[in-house]
Design a protein around this motif. Structure first.
Motif, short mmCIF file in Angstrom:
data_model
loop_
_atom_site.label_atom_id
_atom_site.label_comp_id
_atom_site.label_asym_id
_atom_site.label_seq_id
_atom_site.Cartn_x
_atom_site.Cartn_y
_atom_site.Cartn_z
N PRO A 15 0.84 -1.20 0.00
CA PRO A 15 0.00 0.00 0.00
C PRO A 15 0.87 1.25 0.00
O PRO A 15 1.99 1.23 0.51
CB PRO A 15 -0.78 -0.11 1.32
CG PRO A 15 -0.75 -1.56 1.66
CD PRO A 15 0.56 -2.07 1.16
N PRO A 16 0.39 2.34 -0.57
CA PRO A 16 1.21 3.56 -0.62
C PRO A 16 1.42 4.15 0.77
O PRO A 16 0.56 4.06 1.65
CB PRO A 16 0.38 4.50 -1.51
CG PRO A 16 -1.02 4.01 -1.39
CD PRO A 16 -0.92 2.52 -1.23
N THR A 17 2.57 4.77 0.97
CA THR A 17 2.86 5.43 2.25
C THR A 17 1.89 6.56 2.54
O THR A 17 1.73 6.94 3.69
CB THR A 17 4.29 6.00 2.23
OG1 THR A 17 4.43 6.88 1.13
CG2 THR A 17 5.32 4.88 2.13
N SER A 18 1.22 7.06 1.51
CA SER A 18 0.25 8.14 1.72
C SER A 18 -0.88 7.69 2.64
O SER A 18 -1.47 8.52 3.35
CB SER A 18 -0.33 8.61 0.38
OG SER A 18 -0.93 7.53 -0.33
N THR A 75 -2.95 6.56 -5.85
CA THR A 75 -1.69 7.30 -5.79
C THR A 75 -0.91 6.98 -7.06
O THR A 75 -0.02 6.13 -7.05
CB THR A 75 -0.90 6.91 -4.53
OG1 THR A 75 -1.74 7.02 -3.37
CG2 THR A 75 0.31 7.82 -4.34
N PRO A 76 -1.23 7.62 -8.17
CA PRO A 76 -0.64 7.24 -9.45
C PRO A 76 0.85 7.57 -9.54
O PRO A 76 1.29 8.65 -9.14
CB PRO A 76 -1.44 8.04 -10.48
CG PRO A 76 -1.97 9.21 -9.72
CD PRO A 76 -2.22 8.72 -8.33
N VAL A 80 10.18 -5.82 2.50
CA VAL A 80 10.11 -4.57 1.75
C VAL A 80 9.87 -3.43 2.73
O VAL A 80 8.99 -3.51 3.59
CB VAL A 80 8.98 -4.60 0.70
CG1 VAL A 80 8.97 -3.30 -0.10
CG2 VAL A 80 9.13 -5.80 -0.23
N SER A 81 10.67 -2.38 2.58
CA SER A 81 10.52 -1.17 3.40
C SER A 81 10.39 0.03 2.48
O SER A 81 11.21 0.20 1.57
CB SER A 81 11.73 -1.01 4.32
OG SER A 81 11.68 0.23 5.00
N ILE A 82 9.36 0.85 2.69
CA ILE A 82 9.12 2.02 1.86
C ILE A 82 8.96 3.24 2.75
O ILE A 82 8.25 3.18 3.77
CB ILE A 82 7.86 1.85 0.99
CG1 ILE A 82 7.93 0.54 0.19
CG2 ILE A 82 7.70 3.03 0.02
CD1 ILE A 82 6.68 0.25 -0.62
#
Length: 288
Positions: free
Chosen positions: A218-221, A230-231, A250-252
């Motif tokens: 999922p996006p960090t947003s 979140t394109p 995975v780390s974002i």
């Protein structure tokens, strides 16, 4: 980007070359430098085809067009949103050398009047991952992600994202509980997302699936308190080595959301504790 999903381990694990991911990223040579493809609806999220899946599809075409088969550095600009259905990929060899080769690729789909619409354009350098030196000098450390069984997936009540979330059925993602406040209406306010990544059919990771992994969580947003599509505007991925079998960590992180855009920096680690992929992308922040 995709919502977290956890699938039960399949009775028979798929293998590299014989999995849904491989079938759905297959390309057919039409003529020199031109490949036909079918964008599967199984890799859609909200209202578009996932950007990491698209990158893997173009990555496969470039691996066939270039004399070297492994992606080292892939930079993509997403021009228009892709939709399920037929597509054509046009490749061009830019330069070939003894250890590296560089190429371009563009994916096109068709408008209602039959004209071609360019969806994504890629510039990439390929080589041979198995020929790299074993020397490693790094200050990078694997993210502190709880054991897989302590992380959260779809069976733990992940919220429904409006629109298509078909991609979640093809992924086995377990999120660090510290990064899922958004799922219960209590985002942390930190631009962080961490977890375990795998394909639902059990297929082990390879360089092509790493192109998907960097854009699958999922996006960090969401943890910044924003929800919605979140394109991706631009995405660059560096593949550092061939991953060992097993799930990936995975780390974002996002450090800066400004002017309606945010960056995401991703690190991907394999089961041997090696940093196998890194990426940075620029994305448009959702308005939610």
């Amino acid at each position: 980007m995709a919502q977290a999903a956890a699938q039960e381990s399949p009775a028979v694990r798929a293998t590299i070359g014989d999995s849904e991911f491989d079938r759905d990223t297959a390309v057919t040579l039409r003529e020199e430098g031109v490949y036909d493809a079918e964008l599967s609806a199984g890799w859609t999220i909200i209202r578009a085809v996932n950007g990491g899946y698209l990158l893997a599809l173009l990555g496969r075409a470039l691996g066939e067009a270039l004399p070297h088969s492994d992606p080292f550095s892939v930079s993509a600009h997403y021009l228009t949103a892709s939709v399920p259905g037929p597509a054509v990929i046009r490749t061009q060899v830019v330069r070939t050398g003894r250890t590296l080769s560089t190429g371009e690729a563009s994916l096109f789909q068709y408008a209602e009047d039959g004209t071609e619409v360019e969806r994504i354009r890629v510039l990439a350098t390929y080589g041979d991952l198995d020929g790299l030196s074993d020397e490693v000098r790094t200050s990078a450390e694997p993210p502190a992600v709880p054991p897989l069984e302590q992380c959260l997936g779809a069976s733990d009540g992940a919220p429904v994202i409006p629109g298509s979330s078909a991609i979640t059925e093809r992924l086995d993602i377990r999120l660090d509980p510290a990064t899922v406040g958004w799922a219960v209406g209590a985002p942390s306010g930190k631009g962080e997302m961490r977890g375990w990544f795998g394909l639902a059919d059990g297929r082990d990771a390879d360089p092509l699936s790493l192109l998907l992994a960097v854009d699958a969580l999922p996006p960090t947003s969401f943890e910044l308190g924003l929800k919605g599509w979140t394109p991706t505007i631009e995405l660059t991925v560096h593949i550092r080595c061939r991953p060992a079998p097993g799930p990936l960590r995975v780390s974002i992180t996002t450090r800066n959301l400004a002017g309606g855009f945010l960056e995401e920096d991703a690190d991907v680690w394999d089961g041997a504790g090696r940093l196998v992929a890194q990426s940075r992308q620029l994305a448009r922040a959702p308005r939610g």
